[in-house]
Design a protein around this motif. Structure first.
Motif, PDB file in Angstrom:
ATOM      1  N   ASP A 187       0.840  -1.194   0.000  1.00  0.00           N
ATOM      2  CA  ASP A 187       0.000   0.000   0.000  1.00  0.00           C
ATOM      3  C   ASP A 187       0.881   1.251   0.000  1.00  0.00           C
ATOM      4  OD1 ASP A 187      -2.320   1.452   0.131  1.00  0.00           O
ATOM      5  OD2 ASP A 187      -2.999   0.606   2.027  1.00  0.00           O
ATOM      6  N   ASP A 188       0.352   2.345  -0.534  1.00  0.00           N
ATOM      7  CA  ASP A 188       1.050   3.639  -0.504  1.00  0.00           C
ATOM      8  C   ASP A 188       2.464   3.511  -1.054  1.00  0.00           C
ATOM      9  OD1 ASP A 188      -1.256   4.268   0.845  1.00  0.00           O
ATOM     10  OD2 ASP A 188      -0.315   4.383   2.813  1.00  0.00           O
ATOM     11  N   GLU A 250      -3.811   4.556  -7.038  1.00  0.00           N
ATOM     12  CA  GLU A 250      -4.697   5.048  -5.982  1.00  0.00           C
ATOM     13  C   GLU A 250      -5.011   6.520  -6.178  1.00  0.00           C
ATOM     14  OE1 GLU A 250      -4.188   3.230  -1.756  1.00  0.00           O
ATOM     15  OE2 GLU A 250      -2.319   4.211  -2.258  1.00  0.00           O
TER      16      GLU A 250
HETATM   17 MG    MG Z   1      -3.062   3.498   0.022  1.00  0.00          MG
END
Ligand code: MG
Ligand code: C2E
Ligand code: MG
Ligand code: MG
Length: 302
Positions: A187-188, A250
């Motif tokens: 994530d990220d 995202e």
């Molecule tokens: Mg994220």
């Protein structure tokens, strides 16, 4: 005189600190109580194959807490508090259980012919403390099986920071769950631990390109195709491709950002352009309609 004034100021500051500390303690107590009642809810944001219309592929489960007096409190605010109070493992376990229950419901409706579409899987966020906790893998297995699902119905989203903090322990746990079908996403991506060397050794399926990179994407800047943001995004996509990893962009909010990430070859997109996180009823409605989404640029029409 000056001293007295200074003293007075200190007292004020002191009050402020004490006030904030009290508020934080109260929030923690309220969160603990909400968790024990199962009163923390889960919304689902579609991850889509971009297009006109786009098509729902999978979902990310995102926790939602509405405080009885303070109203909706964003996860970024209360997760930090929850971390300090060691409530995150309970929160993550709760979100996992709710997400599995909801996905099982949609799977069943799909099997009965009541839903034309069922998501490929649901993604849950797993913080470092959860991942490192004794019995995490066993707990995940129990929850998934208890809902009548399989590990392949699940994606675990972990951050680079989580992985870096205890790489060896995380590796073992993720490897084990992944061997039995669970997917793993970073994530990220691009905002945390900066060494890329660790990537090739990690049991990972997808990279989620962080919103901060997507935000600055333009089709052209000063006549130059894309500019630096595009160069960074392109490098991440090409890295993912070389390593055989899937890519999720995202935070796509505009048609321009969408055009760039699609041009770069992102096969999956998540962002307000297609859908905000939705309550389960709204999500079910979307699936009932075949999971088709029409891009709605943020700021336009709304
Ligand atoms: Mg994220
Ligand atoms: P995340 O995992 O990176 O989740 C994506 C966040 O970006 C979500 O914020 C989502 O609502 C937001 N987002 C999605 N598309 C857009 C967009 O187009 N524009 C903008 N501006 N934002 C977009 P949210 O729901 O507030 O969650 C924030 C963070 O809180 C999550 O970031 C995740 O790190 C954490 N979180 C949420 N639920 C859980 C949970 O159950 N457990 C744990 N450990 N962390 C969670
Ligand atoms: Mg996430
Ligand atoms: Mg985040």
């Amino acid at each position: 005189e000056a001293k007295a004034a200074g003293g007075g100021r200190w007292t004020l500051l002191d009050e402020d600190v004490r006030h904030r500390a009290r508020r934080a303690l109260r929030l923690v107590a309220d969160l603990r109580e909400a968790l024990s009642r199962g009163a923390v809810d889960v919304h689902y944001q579609p991850i889509v194959r971009p297009g006109r219309p786009a098509q729902v592929l999978s979902l990310e489960a995102l926790c939602r807490w509405t405080h009885p007096e303070l109203g909706a409190i964003p996860p970024d605010t209360f997760i930090e508090l929850a971390e300090r109070a060691n409530l995150v493992p309970a929160l993550d376990a709760h979100v996992l259980a709710v997400a599995c229950r909801d996905l099982a419901t949609w799977r069943a409706a799909h099997a009965a012919g009541d839903l034309p579409l069922t998501p490929t899987h649901v993604a849950v966020n797993v913080s470092a403390v959860s991942l490192a906790a004794e019995g995490f893998a066993a707990g995940v297995r129990r929850t998934v099986a208890g809902a009548g699902l399989q590990l392949s119905d699940l994606c675990l989203e972990v951050t680079e920071t989580a992985l870096a903090s205890d790489l060896r322990a995380c590796r073992t746990v993720l490897e084990e769950l992944r061997r039995d079908g669970a997917r793993v996403a970073i994530d990220d991506f691009g905002t945390g631990y900066s060494s890329l060397a660790y990537l090739k050794d990690l049991p990972v399926d997808h990279l989620k390109v962080d919103r901060s990179f997507v935000r600055d994407l333009r089709t052209a800047v000063d006549g130059v195709q894309g500019g630096p943001a595009r160069a960074v995004a392109a490098a991440v996509v090409s890295l993912a491709r070389t390593l055989g990893l899937g890519i999720v962009a995202e935070g796509v909010e505009t048609l321009e950002q969408d055009a760039v990430v699609r041009d770069l070859g992102c096969e999956a997109v998540q962002g307000w352009l297609y859908s905000r996180p939705l309550p389960r009823e709204a999500l079910a409605e979307l699936l009932r309609g075949g999971g088709l989404l029409h891009p709605l640029p943020q700021g336009a029409g709304a």
